[in-house]
Motif scaffolding. Structure first.
Motif, short mmCIF file in Angstrom:
data_model
loop_
_atom_site.label_atom_id
_atom_site.label_comp_id
_atom_site.label_asym_id
_atom_site.label_seq_id
_atom_site.Cartn_x
_atom_site.Cartn_y
_atom_site.Cartn_z
N LYS A 136 0.81 -1.21 0.00
CA LYS A 136 0.00 0.00 0.00
C LYS A 136 0.85 1.27 0.00
N HIS A 137 2.11 1.18 0.41
CA HIS A 137 2.95 2.38 0.40
C HIS A 137 3.51 2.69 -1.00
N ARG A 138 3.43 1.72 -1.90
CA ARG A 138 3.78 1.94 -3.31
C ARG A 138 2.88 1.04 -4.13
N PRO A 139 1.65 1.46 -4.35
CA PRO A 139 0.65 0.54 -4.90
C PRO A 139 0.91 0.07 -6.32
N ALA A 140 1.58 0.88 -7.15
CA ALA A 140 1.89 0.50 -8.52
C ALA A 140 2.98 1.43 -9.03
#
Length: 228
Positions: A136-140
């Motif tokens: 969630k801290h770098r979703p894509a």
């Protein structure tokens, strides 16, 4: 005169005009815009570990985001997913070490906060999904996420943002131990999101990207500290 805020720069292959994949020293314009709109004068600080004499011309230092911190700074071997820039690490450590000695106002953003922690004896999580069990801290790639932020009562970050806030996020590493700094902000999952040094005139690190959100409050605080 407006306070002069030095922003540490990226050294990356870049393309513009007729030039393709050319080594360039650069920063995203969002940092410059945030400093300018907050009342400061932004200058780029390319990676350079020769000396920190440029600090004599600055009123404040902004440690910008970018590639991973080299884990050698906190006594670990690099993981397979760690993508560091040794030249940038060396130059920024020199600047930060000198700025700490002189009491220059300092703001660290994302990688900048992680560098603050490493220089103060802390350490990082090299890949958050391995620790937190989610991305969630770098979703894509190239996509910012959002999450809640809880700020410690009486802290500088709480004075600027309040006890709670919603912030953006784009990083795969994070602070595991802030070392001699004080953790003052946490994400919903407990990850450290803000660090401070109450003994320093102005030293604040945040894990998110206020410049991308157009939130000038932290930059205005840096500029105001630089005026003092």
């Amino acid at each position: 005169m407006r306070p002069i805020i030095g922003i540490t720069g990226y050294r990356e292959p870049a393309s513009w005009g007729l030039w393709r994949d050319t080594a360039a020293d650069l920063i995203p314009h969002t940092y410059v815009r945030a400093v300018t709109e907050a009342g400061g004068r932004a200058v780029l600080l390319p990676p350079d570990d020769g000396d920190a004499g440029v600090l004599r011309a600055l009123d404040g230092l902004l440690l910008a985001g970018g590639a991973d911190i080299g884990p050698g700074l906190y006594g670990e071997e690099p993981a397979a997913v760690t993508d560091s820039r040794p030249d940038r690490d060396a130059g920024e450590v020199a600047l930060l070490t000198a700025a700490l000695r002189t009491g220059l106002p300092i703001l660290g953003v994302c990688r900048g906060m992680q560098l603050l922690a490493a220089v103060h004896g802390g350490r990082l999580h090299q890949h958050l999904p391995d620790v937190l069990g989610h991305e969630k801290h770098r979703p894509a790639p190239g996509v910012f996420g959002t999450h809640g932020l809880r700020c410690a009562a009486g802290s500088r970050i709480a004075a600027l943002l309040g006890p709670e806030a919603e912030v953006n996020t784009y990083h795969h590493q994070g602070v595991a131990d802030p070392g001699r700094l004080t953790a003052t902000g946490w994400a919903d999952d407990g990850l450290i999101e803000a660090v401070e040094d109450p003994a320093h005139p102005f030293l604040l690190g945040v894990q998110w990207h206020p410049e991308e959100a157009g939130d000038l409050r932290l930059f205005a605080a840096l500029v105001n500290a630089a005026k003092a």
